[in-house]
Design an enzyme around this catalytic site. Structure first.
Site, PDB file in Angstrom:
ATOM      1  N   GLU A 162       0.773  -1.246   0.000  1.00  0.00           N
ATOM      2  CA  GLU A 162       0.000   0.000   0.000  1.00  0.00           C
ATOM      3  C   GLU A 162       0.808   1.302   0.000  1.00  0.00           C
ATOM      4  O   GLU A 162       0.744   2.091   0.959  1.00  0.00           O
ATOM      5  CB  GLU A 162      -0.980  -0.012   1.181  1.00  0.00           C
ATOM      6  CG  GLU A 162      -1.939  -1.183   1.102  1.00  0.00           C
ATOM      7  CD  GLU A 162      -3.072  -1.142   2.124  1.00  0.00           C
ATOM      8  OE1 GLU A 162      -2.991  -0.362   3.074  1.00  0.00           O
ATOM      9  OE2 GLU A 162      -4.056  -1.891   1.931  1.00  0.00           O
ATOM     10  N   GLU A 279      -5.527  -8.363  -1.032  1.00  0.00           N
ATOM     11  CA  GLU A 279      -6.227  -8.227   0.258  1.00  0.00           C
ATOM     12  C   GLU A 279      -7.674  -7.898  -0.024  1.00  0.00           C
ATOM     13  O   GLU A 279      -7.957  -7.042  -0.886  1.00  0.00           O
ATOM     14  CB  GLU A 279      -5.671  -7.047   1.084  1.00  0.00           C
ATOM     15  CG  GLU A 279      -4.351  -7.270   1.743  1.00  0.00           C
ATOM     16  CD  GLU A 279      -3.981  -6.101   2.691  1.00  0.00           C
ATOM     17  OE1 GLU A 279      -4.874  -5.304   3.071  1.00  0.00           O
ATOM     18  OE2 GLU A 279      -2.799  -5.999   3.030  1.00  0.00           O
TER      19      GLU A 279
HETATM   20  C1  GLC Z   1      -3.726  -2.856   5.222  1.00  0.00           C
HETATM   21  C2  GLC Z   1      -3.035  -2.431   6.462  1.00  0.00           C
HETATM   22  C3  GLC Z   1      -3.394  -3.361   7.563  1.00  0.00           C
HETATM   23  C4  GLC Z   1      -4.868  -3.315   7.784  1.00  0.00           C
HETATM   24  C5  GLC Z   1      -5.569  -3.734   6.508  1.00  0.00           C
HETATM   25  C6  GLC Z   1      -7.050  -3.540   6.645  1.00  0.00           C
HETATM   26  O1  GLC Z   1      -3.100  -3.997   4.795  1.00  0.00           O
HETATM   27  O2  GLC Z   1      -1.668  -2.427   6.249  1.00  0.00           O
HETATM   28  O3  GLC Z   1      -2.737  -3.027   8.760  1.00  0.00           O
HETATM   29  O4  GLC Z   1      -5.272  -4.146   8.835  1.00  0.00           O
HETATM   30  O5  GLC Z   1      -5.118  -2.979   5.409  1.00  0.00           O
HETATM   31  O6  GLC Z   1      -7.298  -2.201   6.956  1.00  0.00           O
END
Ligand code: GLC
Length: 339
Positions: A162, A279
């Site tokens: 990110e 993610e």
């Molecule tokens: C990103 C952040 C992580 C967080 C996730 C969801 O990966 O680095 O710390 O928990 O997003 O917000």
């Protein structure tokens, strides 16, 4: 004559319908380049990217890898805050004890038969001072690349989680090019994941310039609608007022997700670079029915577009597993892995 007119008008109707804008896209979503379409993974979050390992309540145990594999996943992403575990000045040597611990964990994953994505996470300093941190960032990657040059091809690297703030697209594109080149000196074919700026948003892909290299994989993160997935998240200011936000799966809610995934898939097809969703997930504060509906919809829609995915994350705020009891949240797991 009448029959001919009917035939003509019918064929006109058929052909004009088939070129109506949007009629095709509604039936057939755009497809990403399918090289990583079968990637099913999970993030081992809140462990090694905490300021110090264990600080955020998750300590990775060898048994997790087996549980993850047996549940049907084939990849794990391991976020690591290497930037907090180096010497203060050049050559920014990674602390041996920390490196050793990370190394053991990576090997456990690989030995279990999972592909492991090693991700440089929470490098907060580089977001505010990319020029000042460039040397350290590259020193870390040089050490990792040298150390893992003989590792199996099932170890992937991810340059940086990110990028945001001062690490804008122009600065990031240059750093990507130079760091990929550096890694390639010792790892000519290792897979490297790279996402765009603005927290690896889908939109930033259009500003991402990747070097020509057949072993790069693009990645994006997906948490939309943010007020739903991050309700009550203690690291997001104002998110307490979002508590109670549901996701019902209305046509409008679905369309917003479809539009984003279409963008990602189209970018991949157009640029001939495979893409994954590195993610995505929802916080456990959200109601369980909404979490299930959202997760199922996002996962299936990604799969329909050849987009492999990794759920965020195993057993902390966004959990799908209980790390104390070693049990899955079966109803949520079923929305991810369809057997
Ligand atoms: C990103 C952040 C992580 C967080 C996730 C969801 O990966 O680095 O710390 O928990 O997003 O917000």
């Amino acid at each position: 004559m009448v029959a001919l007119i009917i035939m003509l008008s019918t064929s006109f109707l058929v052909s004009s319908c088939s070129i109506l804008p949007g009629s095709n896209s509604a039936m057939k979503p755009p497809l990403a380049l399918d090289r990583h379409a079968k990637l099913r993974g999970i993030n081992l979050g809140n462990a090694l990217e905490a300021p110090a390992p264990g600080n955020w309540g998750v300590t990775i145990k060898p048994t997790y890898f087996k549980a993850i594999r047996d549940a049907g996943f084939n990849h794990v992403r391991i976020p690591v805050r290497f930037s907090a575990h180096t010497s203060q000045t050049t050559p920014y040597s990674i602390e041996p004890n920390f490196f050793n611990m990370v190394d053991n964990i990576i090997n456990q994953g690989l030995e279990t038969g999972l592909t492991v994505i090693l991700d440089l996470h929470h490098y907060d300093e580089i977001m505010v001072d990319p020029a000042g941190q460039r040397e350290k960032f590259q020193a870390i990657w040089k050490q990792l690349a040298n150390h893992y040059q003989d590792a199996p091809p099932t170890l992937y690297f991810e340059l940086l989680n990110e990028p945001t703030q001062q690490l804008d697209s122009d600065t990031w594109n240059i750093l990507v090019k130079d760091t990929v080149q550096l890694i390639r000196e010792s790892n000519p074919e290792r897979k490297i994941l790279i996402g765009g700026t603005n927290f690896n948003s889908v939109e930033s892909l259009n500003r991402l310039q990747l070097p020509s290299d057949k072993n790069l994989i693009a990645t994006f993160h997906f948490y939309m609608p943010f007020e739903f997935t991050h309700q009550g998240a203690d690291w997001v200011r104002g998110s307490c007022s979002w508590i109670g936000t549901t996701w019902e799966g209305t046509p409008e809610e679905k369309q917003a997700i479809v539009d984003q995934l279409d963008l990602a898939a189209s970018w991949s097809a157009k640029s001939r670079i495979p893409i994954i969703m590195g993610e995505f997930g929802s916080i456990a504060t959200a109601d369980q029915t909404s979490r299930q509906k959202w997760t199922e919809f996002v996962t299936r829609e990604a799969e329909k577009r050849n987009i492999g995915w990794l759920y965020w994350e195993l057993c902390s705020e966004f959990k799908v597993y209980d790390c104390q009891l070693d049990t899955w949240d079966v109803s949520l797991l079923k929305t991810l892995i369809v057997k």
